[in-house]
Design an enzyme around this catalytic site. Structure first.
Site, PDB file in Angstrom:
ATOM      1  N   VAL A  10      52.127   3.402  69.664  1.00 25.43           N
ATOM      2  CA  VAL A  10      51.100   3.019  71.108  1.00 25.43           C
ATOM      3  C   VAL A  10      49.189   3.070  70.456  1.00 25.43           C
ATOM      4  O   VAL A  10      48.809   2.843  71.025  1.00 25.43           O
ATOM      5  CB  VAL A  10      51.600   4.139  72.555  1.00 25.43           C
ATOM      6  CG1 VAL A  10      50.063   4.344  73.143  1.00 25.43           C
ATOM      7  CG2 VAL A  10      51.985   3.620  72.884  1.00 25.43           C
ATOM      8  N   ASP A  12      48.326   3.257  67.559  1.00 24.22           N
ATOM      9  CA  ASP A  12      48.094   2.495  66.923  1.00 24.22           C
ATOM     10  C   ASP A  12      47.357   0.954  67.806  1.00 24.22           C
ATOM     11  O   ASP A  12      46.519   0.432  67.361  1.00 24.22           O
ATOM     12  CB  ASP A  12      49.167   2.090  65.957  1.00 24.22           C
ATOM     13  CG  ASP A  12      49.688   2.676  64.676  1.00 24.22           C
ATOM     14  OD1 ASP A  12      48.828   3.779  63.983  1.00 24.22           O
ATOM     15  OD2 ASP A  12      50.227   2.802  63.796  1.00 24.22           O
ATOM     16  N   SER A  57      33.310  36.640  52.834  1.00 21.44           N
ATOM     17  CA  SER A  57      34.380  37.482  52.217  1.00 21.44           C
ATOM     18  C   SER A  57      34.954  38.739  52.603  1.00 21.44           C
ATOM     19  O   SER A  57      34.249  39.085  54.064  1.00 21.44           O
ATOM     20  CB  SER A  57      34.473  37.306  50.830  1.00 21.44           C
ATOM     21  OG  SER A  57      33.457  36.772  50.350  1.00 21.44           O
ATOM     22  N   LYS A  90      47.083  35.318  56.894  1.00 16.99           N
ATOM     23  CA  LYS A  90      45.092  34.962  56.259  1.00 16.99           C
ATOM     24  C   LYS A  90      46.085  32.722  55.356  1.00 16.99           C
ATOM     25  O   LYS A  90      46.983  32.761  54.697  1.00 16.99           O
ATOM     26  CB  LYS A  90      45.123  35.376  54.814  1.00 16.99           C
ATOM     27  CG  LYS A  90      43.824  34.847  53.988  1.00 16.99           C
ATOM     28  CD  LYS A  90      43.508  35.986  52.995  1.00 16.99           C
ATOM     29  CE  LYS A  90      42.068  35.892  52.756  1.00 16.99           C
ATOM     30  NZ  LYS A  90      41.918  35.582  51.545  1.00 16.99           N
ATOM     31  N   ARG A 111      32.108  26.209  52.657  1.00 18.92           N
ATOM     32  CA  ARG A 111      31.073  27.871  52.369  1.00 18.92           C
ATOM     33  C   ARG A 111      30.897  27.670  51.402  1.00 18.92           C
ATOM     34  O   ARG A 111      29.492  28.798  51.201  1.00 18.92           O
ATOM     35  CB  ARG A 111      32.433  28.801  51.744  1.00 18.92           C
ATOM     36  CG  ARG A 111      32.705  29.945  51.895  1.00 18.92           C
ATOM     37  CD  ARG A 111      33.683  30.790  51.116  1.00 18.92           C
ATOM     38  NE  ARG A 111      33.216  31.915  50.321  1.00 18.92           N
ATOM     39  CZ  ARG A 111      32.479  32.607  50.633  1.00 18.92           C
ATOM     40  NH1 ARG A 111      32.940  33.862  51.676  1.00 18.92           N
ATOM     41  NH2 ARG A 111      32.349  33.278  49.580  1.00 18.92           N
ATOM     42  N   GLU A 153      39.809  26.972  58.404  1.00 18.51           N
ATOM     43  CA  GLU A 153      40.233  27.321  56.810  1.00 18.51           C
ATOM     44  C   GLU A 153      40.464  25.449  56.502  1.00 18.51           C
ATOM     45  O   GLU A 153      41.208  25.077  58.102  1.00 18.51           O
ATOM     46  CB  GLU A 153      41.516  27.421  56.334  1.00 18.51           C
ATOM     47  CG  GLU A 153      41.295  29.570  55.774  1.00 18.51           C
ATOM     48  CD  GLU A 153      40.401  28.992  54.811  1.00 18.51           C
ATOM     49  OE1 GLU A 153      39.697  29.745  54.806  1.00 18.51           O
ATOM     50  OE2 GLU A 153      40.263  28.842  53.636  1.00 18.51           O
ATOM     51  N   LYS A 293      46.554  41.558  51.236  1.00 16.50           N
ATOM     52  CA  LYS A 293      47.079  40.639  50.487  1.00 16.50           C
ATOM     53  C   LYS A 293      48.755  40.844  49.948  1.00 16.50           C
ATOM     54  O   LYS A 293      49.317  42.545  50.429  1.00 16.50           O
ATOM     55  CB  LYS A 293      46.355  40.579  49.527  1.00 16.50           C
ATOM     56  CG  LYS A 293      44.847  40.804  48.859  1.00 16.50           C
ATOM     57  CD  LYS A 293      45.105  39.056  48.964  1.00 16.50           C
ATOM     58  CE  LYS A 293      43.786  38.343  49.449  1.00 16.50           C
ATOM     59  NZ  LYS A 293      42.678  38.174  48.038  1.00 16.50           N
TER      60      LYS A 293
HETATM   61  S1  IVH Z   1      37.993  35.302  58.589  1.00 19.07           S
HETATM   62  C1  IVH Z   1      33.961  37.273  56.706  1.00 19.07           C
HETATM   63  N1  IVH Z   1      40.546  35.006  58.999  1.00 19.07           N
HETATM   64  O1  IVH Z   1      39.702  34.069  53.619  1.00 19.07           O
HETATM   65  C2  IVH Z   1      35.488  35.972  56.660  1.00 19.07           C
HETATM   66  N2  IVH Z   1      39.557  34.350  57.301  1.00 19.07           N
HETATM   67  O2  IVH Z   1      38.489  36.214  51.925  1.00 19.07           O
HETATM   68  C3  IVH Z   1      35.788  36.109  58.041  1.00 19.07           C
HETATM   69  N3  IVH Z   1      41.163  32.412  55.417  1.00 19.07           N
HETATM   70  O3  IVH Z   1      35.901  32.705  53.720  1.00 19.07           O
HETATM   71  C4  IVH Z   1      36.814  35.229  57.995  1.00 19.07           C
HETATM   72  N4  IVH Z   1      42.259  33.145  56.931  1.00 19.07           N
HETATM   73  O4  IVH Z   1      37.778  30.831  53.954  1.00 19.07           O
HETATM   74  C5  IVH Z   1      39.599  35.205  57.748  1.00 19.07           C
HETATM   75  N5  IVH Z   1      42.921  33.978  59.546  1.00 19.07           N
HETATM   76  C6  IVH Z   1      41.534  34.265  58.903  1.00 19.07           C
HETATM   77  C7  IVH Z   1      41.761  33.613  57.604  1.00 19.07           C
HETATM   78  C8  IVH Z   1      39.929  33.509  56.909  1.00 19.07           C
HETATM   79  C9  IVH Z   1      41.903  32.255  55.375  1.00 19.07           C
HETATM   80  C10 IVH Z   1      39.581  32.306  54.358  1.00 19.07           C
HETATM   81  C11 IVH Z   1      38.494  32.428  54.694  1.00 19.07           C
HETATM   82  C12 IVH Z   1      37.498  33.603  54.211  1.00 19.07           C
HETATM   83  C13 IVH Z   1      37.871  33.904  53.531  1.00 19.07           C
HETATM   84  C14 IVH Z   1      38.060  35.745  52.968  1.00 19.07           C
END
Ligand code: IVH
Length: 647
Positions: A10, A12, A57, A90, A111, A153, A293
């Protein structure tokens, strides 16, 4: 949202109809038309665009203590206000900002350096989960007015990545290393058609309006995003205590492999956006958020050496020694390479950069070699050549159909007899009732299958053998039992660790004090022991690493045969250095050395300026004594030494 309202057919059909309509009426083509996802002509390059606010970051944290310290810091700056948290996974991808103007996607910016990124709008348009216009569900219509920025992301899901790589393999094309690199590489492609062919996804973590009071918390921001038709990063949740946050952290550490995307941790923020902004930024990182991490599951390191270890069954196992590296939370520095075929298959060579992972999350293994980083001129590993080099006095065979090389003729019993004899020898546990013939008889009768078995022998068992009459079996058992508890240094020597002679065993005992500590020492710790070099340290490490040996030690312990801890006696002879010359009447030189060390003294092998006592035994050459006289060393007799050794 993985829940399409119409079938692909549908979809397509509708798309075809729209295309025809637009072709005959080009003025109707709007920038948010689904036909505009695939740009027509390749881009010449990417325009640089300044971000409306810097893309920041995050500081990394690795454990609960780090999280607690972070909360303490924020709490100090905003007392009592920092106890609602928003945490989400993350995603390992590439950060991107989407700018919607009056609800229509206007621009997508990478970014970049945080201040200035690249305009990748044409490429990002091809991503299906980036809506070209925001959905209006009536509730959030304010977001359709003016500027709405969405940050998130760009990722590729694991299944899409695998399918894509499989297809590339079939097509004879090189495969991609991981989804992150593939996503990042794809977005910077100049041809949007190519980008459209790659199944990228967008997941959002932030929504920004000019008026910050429109979104008061990150959790409500995620809800807004969903209602506007943008998938927010999940799993995500709000928490009010560290315990809750840590439960979430721990849960996803265990279960992250079940997620559809790759992740290396999660993000924890203060949920209140006003407070978040108030707390500000240090360097590139906001004070009010951290990235938790998880320990890396793969790591690279340099392969220093491949040594061959001979197990108790005579099997020759190559072992890789590499620079210590943290994998899945623990430091590892060696891994079994199993056999020659395995080394050949993976083409592992000394000097290579290798990728380490943990099989079943426990046992370190070399996954692969990073060929690009191989130093020039390194030679292939050749098992037979290495065996000759590392064990010049032994012969090896590789039985047909087997992957391992074995010591020739050393089927179990022969090696076992040798090691029991060594265990009982004079410098080791000195069990004079366990000579060569007795050992042979016990091994052949199947009463002794490993070193520890000598402690399980019963009178009835031994008596039943031809060799042993009533008395001698009693003597044999008494001789064995007398060695409990064994002195640590002698026990270490008795274990028959390659390159560990009596002196090394004594050095190890004095340094580590306990057998467990020797077994758990790292290569570097072992190397710090006086007189222990690389080769010996490696050999000790490998010995304690063998499963067989660990089981043997466990058995000794179960049987109550465990060396006592070496006590540093408040040093009756502490700091005193001894040399013995000539032969002693009451004890061997090694025993005397052991006793001197036990009292805190040092045993030297040759006379020096710093020697305190020269013990003069029988048959001493004149030259030794004249040197001592010259140096003014205190010369004592064996009897005087014995007095010093008494408590
Ligand atoms: S919050 C201050 N939430 O990780 C930036 N970032 O190391 C706050 N990232 O630049 C971003 N998953 O590109 C946030 N659940 C998440 C994320 C996330 C991946 C990336 C993002 C950021 C970097 C920071």
């Amino acid at each position: 949202m993985d829940n399409p309202s119409v079938s692909d057919a549908v979809y397509d059909g509708l798309m075809r109809e729209l295309k025809q309509l637009e072709e005959s009426n080009p003025s109707l083509i709007s920038p948010d038309s689904p036909t505009q996802r695939v740009g027509a002509k390749p881009l010449a390059g990417f325009k640089k665009v300044t971000h409306s606010s810097r893309m920041l970051s995050l500081n990394d944290v690795f454990n609960r203590e780090d999280v607690e310290a972070w909360i303490k810091r924020t709490d100090k700056l905003a007392p009592g206000r920092t106890h609602e948290f928003y945490a989400n996974l993350k995603m390992d991808g590439l950060a991107c900002a989407l700018i919607y103007q009056n609800g229509v996607l206007e621009r997508a910016i990478t970014r970049g350096d945080g201040f200035v990124g690249e305009d990748v709008t044409t490429n990002v348009r091809t991503i299906k989960s980036v809506p070209l216009s925001l959905r209006n569900n009536g509730k959030n219509s304010r977001f359709l007015n003016g500027r709405t920025e969405v940050r998130g992301e760009i990722v590729m899901l694991k299944t899409d990545f695998e399918a894509l790589n499989k297809q590339r393999e079939l097509d004879g094309l090189p495969v991609f290393a991981n989804p992150r690199n593939l996503a990042a590489g794809t977005i910077r492609q100049l041809d949007p058609k190519l980008v459209a062919a790659r199944p990228l996804q967008f997941r959002a973590y932030d929504i920004i309006r000019n008026n910050p009071t429109e979104v008061t918390t990150f959790s409500s921001g995620a809800e807004c995003l969903q209602s506007l038709g943008i998938t927010a990063i999940s799993p995500a949740d709000v928490f009010t205590s560290i315990d809750e946050v840590m439960n979430f952290v721990d849960h996803w550490e265990t279960n992250r492999h079940d997620l559809p995307f790759n992740t290396d941790g999660l993000v924890v923020k203060l949920n209140d956006r006003k407070l978040y902004a108030e707390l500000g930024v240090v360097g590139k990182n906001p004070r009010a958020a951290v990235a938790y991490k998880y320990p890396a599951e793969e790591a690279t390191t340099t392969l220093k050496d491949i040594v061959i270890s001979i197990g108790r069954t005579g099997a020759a196992t190559p072992v890789a020694l590499f620079d210590p590296v943290v994998v899945a939370g623990t430091t590892v520095q060696h891994a079994s390479l199993h056999n020659a075929d395995e080394i050949e298959r993976k083409d592992i060579r000394r000097g290579d950069t290798v990728v380490i992972f943990k099989a079943g999350d426990i046992i370190p293994q070399i996954d692969r070699v990073v060929l690009e980083l191989r130093p020039s001129g390194v030679k292939r590993f050749h098992m037979e050549t290495e065996l000759k080099l590392q064990y010049p006095d032994m012969e090896f065979i590789r039985p047909t159909g087997e992957a391992v090389y074995r010591v020739k003729g050393a089927s179990g019993p022969l090696l076992l007899k040798r090691s029991v004899q060594h265990f009982a020898s004079k410098g080791a546990l000195d069990i004079d009732t366990l000579g060569e013939k007795n050992v042979s008889a016990l091994v052949e009768a199947g009463l002794v299958k490993d070193l520890a078995d000598i402690y399980t022998l019963t009178k009835a068992q031994v008596e039943a053998l031809d060799r042993f009459a009533d008395i001698s079996s009693e003597k044999l058992i008494a001789g064995v039992q007398k060695t409990i508890p064994p002195p640590l240094a002698r026990f270490i020597y008795a274990l028959g660790i390659r390159h560990v002679g009596t002196q090394t065993a004594i050095d190890l005992a004095n340094h580590f004090k306990r057998l467990d500590s020797v077994g758990s020492a790292s290569l570097d710790e072992l190397r710090t022991v006086n007189g222990i070099g690389d080769v010996v340290a490696e050999s000790i490490l490998l010995w304690f690493d063998e499963r067989d040996n660990q089981e043997l030690l466990a058995k000794f312990r179960r049987l109550g045969v465990w060396p006592l801890e070496v006590k540093t006696v408040g040093g009756k002879l502490s700091g005193k250095k001894f040399v013995i010359t000539g032969s002693l009447q009451t004890m061997g030189r090694d025993i005397a050395a052991e006793k001197i060390r036990a009292l805190g003294g040092t045993f030297q092998s040759s006379l020096g300026k710093d020697t305190d006592y020269l013990v003069v035994g029988a048959n001493v050459g004149a030259s030794k004594l004249s040197k001592a006289t010259k140096l003014g060393t205190n010369q004592i007799t064996e009897t005087e030494m014995l007095k010093l050794l008494q408590f």
